[in-house]
Scaffold this motif. Structure first.
Motif, PDB file in Angstrom:
ATOM      1  N   ALA A 162       2.275  39.076 -47.937  1.00 52.63           N
ATOM      2  CA  ALA A 162       3.738  39.509 -48.061  1.00 52.63           C
ATOM      3  C   ALA A 162       4.371  40.423 -47.989  1.00 52.63           C
ATOM      4  CB  ALA A 162       4.249  38.203 -48.021  1.00 52.63           C
ATOM      5  N   VAL A 163       5.227  41.065 -46.850  1.00 56.08           N
ATOM      6  CA  VAL A 163       5.395  42.185 -47.188  1.00 56.08           C
ATOM      7  C   VAL A 163       7.479  42.668 -46.518  1.00 56.08           C
ATOM      8  CG1 VAL A 163       6.312  45.273 -46.713  1.00 56.08           C
ATOM      9  CG2 VAL A 163       3.612  43.975 -46.611  1.00 56.08           C
ATOM     10  N   ASP A 164       7.876  42.365 -47.444  1.00 55.94           N
ATOM     11  CA  ASP A 164       9.448  41.930 -47.273  1.00 55.94           C
ATOM     12  C   ASP A 164       9.477  43.482 -46.429  1.00 55.94           C
ATOM     13  OD1 ASP A 164      11.726  40.689 -47.669  1.00 55.94           O
ATOM     14  OD2 ASP A 164      12.371  42.564 -48.031  1.00 55.94           O
ATOM     15  N   ARG A 165      10.834  43.271 -45.364  1.00 54.05           N
ATOM     16  CA  ARG A 165      10.785  44.634 -44.837  1.00 54.05           C
ATOM     17  C   ARG A 165      11.699  45.669 -45.101  1.00 54.05           C
ATOM     18  NH1 ARG A 165      10.318  43.066 -39.216  1.00 54.05           N
ATOM     19  NH2 ARG A 165       9.830  40.649 -38.533  1.00 54.05           N
ATOM     20  N   THR A 166      12.326  45.357 -46.673  1.00 54.77           N
ATOM     21  CA  THR A 166      12.899  45.873 -47.506  1.00 54.77           C
ATOM     22  C   THR A 166      12.519  46.767 -48.238  1.00 54.77           C
ATOM     23  OG1 THR A 166      13.545  44.469 -48.916  1.00 54.77           O
ATOM     24  CG2 THR A 166      15.299  45.758 -46.638  1.00 54.77           C
ATOM     25  N   ALA A 167      10.349  46.524 -48.369  1.00 56.13           N
ATOM     26  CA  ALA A 167      10.165  46.568 -49.768  1.00 56.13           C
ATOM     27  C   ALA A 167      10.214  47.960 -49.487  1.00 56.13           C
ATOM     28  CB  ALA A 167       8.984  46.598 -49.771  1.00 56.13           C
ATOM     29  N   PHE A 168      10.244  48.949 -48.698  1.00 56.04           N
ATOM     30  CA  PHE A 168       9.541  50.542 -49.094  1.00 56.04           C
ATOM     31  C   PHE A 168      11.183  50.985 -48.164  1.00 56.04           C
ATOM     32  CE2 PHE A 168       5.365  48.141 -46.885  1.00 56.04           C
ATOM     33  CZ  PHE A 168       5.258  49.139 -48.818  1.00 56.04           C
ATOM     34  N   ASP A 169      12.756  50.751 -48.738  1.00 50.49           N
ATOM     35  CA  ASP A 169      13.489  51.496 -48.535  1.00 50.49           C
ATOM     36  C   ASP A 169      13.566  52.615 -49.412  1.00 50.49           C
ATOM     37  OD1 ASP A 169      13.884  49.803 -46.226  1.00 50.49           O
ATOM     38  OD2 ASP A 169      16.119  49.059 -46.735  1.00 50.49           O
TER      39      ASP A 169
END
Length: 363
Positions: free
Chosen positions: A79-86
């Motif tokens: 699972a990779v949250d869409r904001t993990a790499f903000d």
């Protein structure tokens, strides 16, 4: 190679302003706090590979605005949250290989706004079954050059084949270096098959799409893109089908070089058709790209004008036929319908014969 299973927010005694590299691989890490990196704002290299991470939470790395390399391969990430790499505006290399990711994180690449400096994305050996081929085809070649997708259980289809075949023609590293590992699953095959082996193979019978073929009409203005896979381009120039080099000031007046390296052609003529070459010189390598331009020998509105002319001619012919029919069958007959004082009365016998001939038979 320690036994740090949890990285909490208070793992550091204080702010480590001069720490640029943090290596935490092979530790059995299964938890990382979203505030764990608040103490290292100037970190440039972070290695979290070969651990037991299962998810990348919301804004997990948002405190690392100067991060350039992030290693997350060989974990259990699904699972990779869409904001993990903000807020990772300087990130250049992101390694996510050997995990359990089943959804392609297209948000990392779309528009280039999320990670504007990203030059390498490794998603190899995950659980991807499909790819957003259309969006990937639209990516610049320098990013597709290091977009690693081998080792995934991809479903075979012709768009996937064309994506990989195009990468092979362009000699992209992600395809050339891992050509044997780029495989997909066919419903009729017991084992994965090479994606490039789908050419002409049943049941798909895929064929390669022609690359960089542009169609236009007389008088149009078109822009030829020089989609190079090289970064840090030192110089580039265009060569016309006639072998002439396009000057930076615009050449013959109909061709102009744009700031992004593209070639703009104005008021197309039939002699503008042919194969254009873009020569690119990089720091270590050179590259030549070819764009074939087809110029149709009519203006964009030509077919419509021809159709309108034919339609008008047809309507005119029909009206002419209708007018002729009206004239023949609806014009009053002067010999029997007009009564004039100057016309002498017909003889009695002729009148009787006329009555017999004009009598309407009974049905």
């Amino acid at each position: 190679h320690n036994n740090v299973s949890r990285l909490r927010a208070d793992w550091a005694p204080g702010r480590l302003a001069h720490l640029h590299a943090l290596l935490l691989s092979h530790n059995g890490l299964s938890f990382v706090s979203t505030e764990a990196f608040a103490h290292v704002p100037h970190l440039r290299h972070l290695d979290l590979s070969s651990n037991r991470l299962r998810a990348l939470e919301e804004n997990l790395f948002s405190d690392l605005a100067e991060l350039e390399v992030l290693l997350l391969y060989n974990n259990e990430i699904s699972a990779v949250d869409r904001t993990a790499f903000d807020n990772l505006g300087r990130l250049r290399k992101l390694y996510l290989g050997q995990n359990r990711i089943a959804r392609f994180p297209l948000e990392l690449l779309r528009d280039g706004s999320r990670l504007p400096q990203l030059a390498l994305l490794d998603l190899s050996a995950n659980r991807l079954r499909s790819l957003p081929v259309g969006e990937l085809q639209a990516l610049p070649a320098w990013l597709r050059d290091r977009l690693y997708l081998h080792g995934n259980p991809l479903a075979c289809d012709c768009p996937l084949f064309q994506l990989v075949a195009r990468g092979r023609r362009r000699r992209l590293s992600a395809v050339v270096d891992f050509q044997e590992e780029l495989r997909c699953l066919l419903p009729t095959a017991p084992a994965p098959v090479g994606i490039l082996a789908l050419a002409g193979r049943q049941p798909l019978n895929c064929s390669e799409a022609r690359e960089a073929v542009l169609e236009a009409h007389l008088g149009d203005t078109v822009t030829l893109s020089c989609d190079t896979r090289l970064r840090g381009v030192r110089s580039q120039h265009w060569v016309t089908p006639g072998g002439e080099r396009v000057a930076e000031e615009g050449g013959n007046g109909s061709a102009a070089l744009l700031a992004n390296g593209s070639l703009q052609l104005r008021a197309l003529r039939p002699e503008d058709a042919g194969t254009y070459a873009c020569w690119v010189a990089g720091p270590l390598l050179n590259e030549t790209l070819y764009v074939e331009l087809l110029v149709h020998n009519f203006t964009l509105h030509g077919p419509h004008d021809t159709l309108n002319t034919a339609y008008t001619t047809l309507v005119g012919c029909i009206l002419s036929v209708v007018l002729v029919l009206i004239y023949l069958y609806l014009t009053p007959c002067r010999c029997c319908c007009c009564r004039g004082a100057e016309k002498p009365p017909a003889p009695r016998d002729d009148s009787i014969n006329s009555s017999v001939l004009s009598a309407t038979p009974n049905h």
